[in-house]
Design a protein around this motif. Structure first.
Motif, mmCIF file in Angstrom:
data_model
loop_
_atom_site.group_PDB
_atom_site.id
_atom_site.type_symbol
_atom_site.label_atom_id
_atom_site.label_comp_id
_atom_site.label_asym_id
_atom_site.label_seq_id
_atom_site.Cartn_x
_atom_site.Cartn_y
_atom_site.Cartn_z
ATOM 1 N N PRO A 24 36.377 38.489 38.425
ATOM 2 C CA PRO A 24 36.256 39.664 39.279
ATOM 3 C C PRO A 24 37.256 40.745 38.869
ATOM 4 N N PRO A 25 36.852 42.015 38.982
ATOM 5 C CA PRO A 25 37.786 43.080 38.623
ATOM 6 C C PRO A 25 39.005 43.009 39.537
ATOM 7 N N GLY A 26 40.131 43.283 38.981
ATOM 8 C CA GLY A 26 41.354 43.201 39.764
ATOM 9 C C GLY A 26 42.503 43.762 38.972
ATOM 10 N N ASN A 27 43.630 43.154 39.125
ATOM 11 C CA ASN A 27 44.850 43.630 38.499
ATOM 12 C C ASN A 27 44.991 43.081 37.082
ATOM 13 N N VAL A 186 44.822 36.975 43.073
ATOM 14 C CA VAL A 186 43.866 38.068 42.846
ATOM 15 C C VAL A 186 42.455 37.505 42.734
ATOM 16 N N ILE A 187 42.295 36.425 41.988
ATOM 17 C CA ILE A 187 40.968 35.823 41.813
ATOM 18 C C ILE A 187 40.441 35.302 43.137
ATOM 19 N N GLN A 189 41.183 36.373 46.117
ATOM 20 C CA GLN A 189 40.834 37.519 46.959
ATOM 21 C C GLN A 189 39.477 38.092 46.553
ATOM 22 N N LYS A 190 39.209 38.127 45.266
ATOM 23 C CA LYS A 190 37.956 38.687 44.777
ATOM 24 C C LYS A 190 36.779 37.746 45.039
ATOM 25 N N LEU A 191 37.046 36.453 45.124
ATOM 26 C CA LEU A 191 35.980 35.490 45.353
ATOM 27 C C LEU A 191 35.550 35.438 46.824
ATOM 28 N N LYS A 192 36.374 35.970 47.715
ATOM 29 C CA LYS A 192 36.045 35.932 49.158
ATOM 30 C C LYS A 192 34.957 36.906 49.487
#
Length: 192
Positions: A24-27, A186-187, A189-192
């Motif tokens: 997922p896009p993130g930092n 981060v991963i 958070q993006k998976l939620k």
């Protein structure tokens, strides 16, 4: 600007696109290389926080890239996920169990990828240095009276230096674990 970089070295555009979709896009920023030669160049230029390496590559093989990484103490600290659709070709060169990197067999699912990344992050920096090549014309070091020999033939100075090196490596491992926790957060958070 992304603070973490993931280098994906794979000649398959489909795999590179699939990895982009699964991460997922993130930092973090995803840097791509389509062959081993370009991959080695990107390792130097991008200074990635994670390397995802296909084992079968054109120009310079994934095996050769892996060997290059293992010879360099700084590069060995970078978490590595080795990917291949032909596990038997990997195990011919690197016997199981894989200890210092993660292996993921193609095709893979998102959960397998995340698990492999977590494992690689946990193993980063644990690989021992490859043995130094020995030459027969090297004379053993002369021991002076101030260099009392300790167990195993190492001097007290050498032991003190090794302890200092171990302390430095432990600090680097702790820093990598902190980075891993940030990436995992981060991963998640993006998976939620």
């Amino acid at each position: 600007m992304a603070s973490h970089k993931i280098l994906v070295i794979d000649d398959s555009k489909v795999i590179r696109m699939r990895l982009r979709e699964m991460l997922p896009p993130g930092n973090f920023e995803i840097v791509e290389a389509t062959d081993g030669e370009e991959g080695l160049k990107q390792i130097r230029l991008a200074r990635p926080n994670l390397i995802m390496l296909d084992f079968l590559l054109p120009k310079v093989s994934g095996w050769e890239v892996y060997q290059h990484i293992q010879k360099n103490p700084e590069l060995r600290k970078i978490p590595l996920v080795l990917m291949s659709g032909r596990k038997e070709e990997v195990t011919e060169k690197i016997p199981e169990p894989f200890q210092y990197f993660a292996f993921i067999e193609k095709p893979f699912e998102k959960k397998q990828l995340i698990d492999a990344i977590k494992f690689a992050m946990g193993q980063a920096g644990k690989a021992p240095a490859p043995p130094e090549p020995r030459t027969t014309d090297v004379k053993p070091p002369q021991v002076t009276g101030s260099q009392t020999q300790a167990a195993g033939g190492a001097s007290n100075q050498e032991i003190a230096q090794m302890r200092a090196d171990m302390k430095k490596m432990q600090a680097e491992i702790d820093a990598l674990k902190k980075q891993l926790a940030q990436v995992v957060t981060v991963i998640k958070q993006k998976l939620k």
